[in-house]
Write an enzyme that holds these catalytic residues in place. Sequence first.
Site, mmCIF file in Angstrom:
data_model
loop_
_atom_site.group_PDB
_atom_site.id
_atom_site.type_symbol
_atom_site.label_atom_id
_atom_site.label_comp_id
_atom_site.label_asym_id
_atom_site.label_seq_id
_atom_site.Cartn_x
_atom_site.Cartn_y
_atom_site.Cartn_z
ATOM 1 C CE1 TYR A 75 -3.746 -2.421 0.374
ATOM 2 C CE2 TYR A 75 -2.339 -3.448 2.031
ATOM 3 C CZ TYR A 75 -3.441 -3.499 1.189
ATOM 4 O OH TYR A 75 -4.234 -4.610 1.164
ATOM 5 C CB CYS A 76 4.106 1.864 -0.918
ATOM 6 S SG CYS A 76 5.444 3.055 -1.126
ATOM 7 N N GLY A 77 2.908 4.344 -2.550
ATOM 8 C CA GLY A 77 2.879 5.026 -3.839
ATOM 9 C C GLY A 77 3.821 4.378 -4.849
#
Length: 198
Positions: A75-77
Amino acid sequence: MFDSTALFFSALAAVASAGISAPAYAATPASAATATPAACPALLRQNFKRLQDDAPQDLCQYAGKVILVVNTASYCGYTPQYEGLERLYAKYASRGFVVLGFPSNDFGKQEPGKSKEIADFCFNTYGVKFPMFAKSSVTGAEANPFHASLIKATGKEPKWNFTKYLIDRNGKVIEHYPSKVTPEDKQVVSKIEEALGS
C-alpha cells in the site's frame, strides 16, 4: 594386457545406466580442470521463509546470479514498481538474473497483511513470479540479517519501500538505488546488463 581405457568407459556406462548424474563441475574445460565449484558468497549464507508457504529457503541457491534485492509494500505510492520488477525478471531470468522481494512494514505501516494476503496481492494484482520472502524488518536494530549485511556493505539503509540493492555474480553489492529510481530506469538496466556480461 590391462586396458584402462576400456575399463574407464565401461565404468562410465555403468554410472550412466544407473541414472547417476555427474556433478555440474565435472564438465569443466580441461584448461580449468583444477578449478573447484564456486562457494556460496558470505552475503548469501542466509535462510528465509518463502512468502507463499513459509517453506525455508537458502539464499545460496542464488549464488552465481545477478540479484536485485527490493523491500516491498502493498500500500505504497511505489507499489506499481512491482510491474517493472516482474518485467525485469521475465526479461533477464534466462541469463542468470533474479529479483528477491522482502515485504516490510517498516515504512508508513504500508504492509500490514499476513503472508498469504501479501502473496495473493502480489500475484493477483501484479502477476509477481519472482521469489518473495516472509515479511521482515529491513532497517534499524531489527533488520533481517540479509539487509543488515547489505547496509553494512553499502553504508546505505533503506529510507522507504522499494529501496534496491544490486548484487553481482560473486556476491558483491555493486549498487544501491533509492525508492524513486524505478526498476526499468536506464541506470538500473545498464548496470544489470553490465553485471550479466552483455
